[in-house]
Design an enzyme around this catalytic site. Structure first.
Site, PDB file in Angstrom:
ATOM      1  N   SER A 117     -10.547  -0.328   3.208  1.00 41.23           N
ATOM      2  CA  SER A 117      -9.767  -0.437   4.447  1.00 41.23           C
ATOM      3  C   SER A 117      -9.359   0.950   4.915  1.00 41.23           C
ATOM      4  O   SER A 117      -8.717   1.688   4.167  1.00 41.23           O
ATOM      5  CB  SER A 117      -8.497  -1.245   4.203  1.00 41.23           C
ATOM      6  OG  SER A 117      -8.811  -2.526   3.733  1.00 41.23           O
ATOM      7  N   GLU A 167      -4.729   4.184   6.201  1.00 40.11           N
ATOM      8  CA  GLU A 167      -4.411   3.872   4.803  1.00 40.11           C
ATOM      9  C   GLU A 167      -5.110   4.910   3.914  1.00 40.11           C
ATOM     10  O   GLU A 167      -4.625   5.262   2.849  1.00 40.11           O
ATOM     11  CB  GLU A 167      -4.816   2.405   4.554  1.00 40.11           C
ATOM     12  CG  GLU A 167      -5.749   2.126   3.438  1.00 40.11           C
ATOM     13  CD  GLU A 167      -5.011   1.905   2.164  1.00 40.11           C
ATOM     14  OE1 GLU A 167      -3.815   2.193   2.101  1.00 40.11           O
ATOM     15  OE2 GLU A 167      -5.650   1.482   1.209  1.00 40.11           O
ATOM     16  N   ARG A 222       0.833  -1.213   0.000  1.00 38.75           N
ATOM     17  CA  ARG A 222       0.000   0.000   0.000  1.00 38.75           C
ATOM     18  C   ARG A 222       0.867   1.263   0.000  1.00 38.75           C
ATOM     19  O   ARG A 222       0.562   2.237   0.675  1.00 38.75           O
ATOM     20  CB  ARG A 222      -0.926   0.046   1.220  1.00 38.75           C
ATOM     21  CG  ARG A 222      -1.997  -1.014   1.252  1.00 38.75           C
ATOM     22  CD  ARG A 222      -2.991  -0.796   0.110  1.00 38.75           C
ATOM     23  NE  ARG A 222      -4.191  -1.603   0.301  1.00 38.75           N
ATOM     24  CZ  ARG A 222      -4.296  -2.888  -0.019  1.00 38.75           C
ATOM     25  NH1 ARG A 222      -3.262  -3.531  -0.542  1.00 38.75           N
ATOM     26  NH2 ARG A 222      -5.414  -3.537   0.172  1.00 38.75           N
TER      27      ARG A 222
END
Ligand code: EPU
Length: 336
Positions: free
Chosen positions: A235, A332, A163
């Site tokens: 997420s 995130e 990520r």
């Protein structure tokens, strides 16, 4: 064509569906249009707003948001073993995944149904079901306002990690991605190691890109809320990476805690969703905001939430998880 808006509501342009405004938003299609927006110098403050699927606005944006609108998918080279395909930044990522599955090409079938645009895929190196975009991104084309030039960065030089990429670090706020070139394979390469994927695919027959895509869709629908129905940005936190010793210490206390190996020696990845779930937040609701009841990693807007409310809940979850497990969760989602 350039489309320019002033004092624009961003509610339909962010998947959380929060009501913030942008002083100015400009949609552009061609590279020349993009260049022209910087011809007399950069706007005092600017940022890229792509599909708005990984962003939480907590304030009105006082500068200029740039939104790429071009939506072309162009096969560049079709060889016996692979196809190179270029997608404009404004292409829906899943239109690209659907196209690839339809052509029987391998590489992004596990990344089916991820909401967002192709131009945003390299920024956070989107990933799901054991695959990451970095495995197929051959290059990323971008405009660099500091030099007034377009350049192509090879995937190998994009600093991709879990990520993560250079676009979130050194290149943050310095480039505008205009297109992404993928290299997709013709040789079957099913990756079914994650969770229930193998079983879901077997129920559909052979492991073809189309069947894998279909299975991924079913799994995603069973766990993740549809942003068109319930505001969310997938997420909200990254899965934390801790030392092996730390993971071992936690496993002694919580033997059922999921752990995943990483490529970094001495480091283990934990499941943030499991930690949040065990801290008691799965399905939790507080006014307009809450935690999804089938995946605790996803914060949701039940309607009418502000970005500040979502952020307050996120901070509270971070504190609870830290107090209970001694593990820090990083967001995130990009908080603006
Ligand atoms: N878990 C729980 N309770 C929960 C959620 C998860 O116990 O509420 C457990 C699960 O049972 C499983 C483990 O935690 O043992 C991991 O859960 P899951 O397989 O759902 O995946 P994840 O690690 O929570 C990551 C990605 C997702 C991606 C899935 C599948 C991150 C931050 N998230 O989630 O990506 O879809 O794997 O590959 O890496 C996104 O980035 O927006 C996203 C949805």
């Amino acid at each position: 064509m350039i489309r320019e808006f002033h004092n624009l509501s961003l509610r339909t342009r962010n998947s959380f569906g929060v009501e913030q405004r942008a002083a100015r938003l400009v949609e552009f299609e061609s590279e020349e249009e993009l260049r022209s927006l910087f011809a007399d110098g950069a706007p005092e403050r600017w940022a890229v707003l792509s599909g708005g699927n990984n962003i939480l606005f907590t304030h009105d944006y006082e500068g200029t948001l740039l939104t790429p609108a071009a939506r072309g998918i162009r096969p560049l080279e079709t060889g016996p073993e692979y196809v190179r395909v270029e997608a404009d930044a404004g292409v829906e990522w899943d239109d690209l995944a659907a196209w690839a599955a339809g052509e029987g090409l391998w590489g992004i079938e596990n990344l089916s149904f991820i909401p967002g645009k192709a131009g945003a895929a390299p920024v956070q190196n989107i990933g799901a079901y054991g695959c990451e975009a970095k495995e197929v991104i051959e290059s990323v084309r971008m405009f660099c306002p500091e030099t007034g030039n377009f350049l192509c960065l090879a995937g190998a030089h994009c600093g991709f990690g879990y990520r993560d990429s250079l676009f979130k670090r050194d290149l943050r706020g310095r480039v505008v991605i205009t297109a992404v070139t993928l290299r997709l394979g013709r040789t079957p390469r099913p990756r079914l190691g994650y969770g229930d994927l193998a079983r879901e695919v077997a129920a559909r027959g052979e492991a073809t890109p189309a069947n894998i895509r279909d299975a991924v869709g079913a799994i995603r629908r069973s766990k993740l809320p549809d942003p068109a129905v319930t505001g969310n940005a997938g997420s909200f936190f990254r899965n934390p990476v801790v030392t092996d010793d730390e993971a071992e210490r936690l496993r002694e206390r919580y033997p059922d805690m999921p752990v995943y190996p990483t490529v970094e020696p001495g480091r283990t990845k934990l499941a943030a969703g499991w930690l949040i779930d065990r801290a008691g937040y799965r399905g939790y609701r507080e006014g307009h905001v809450g935690v999804h009841d089938r995946q605790a990693l996803v914060l949701v807007n039940h309607g009418g939430a502000t970005g500040e409310e979502v952020l307050a809940l996120a901070r509270r979850i971070q504190r609870s998880v830290y107090d209970r497990f001694g593990v820090a969760l990083d967001t995130e989602v990009n908080i603006m």
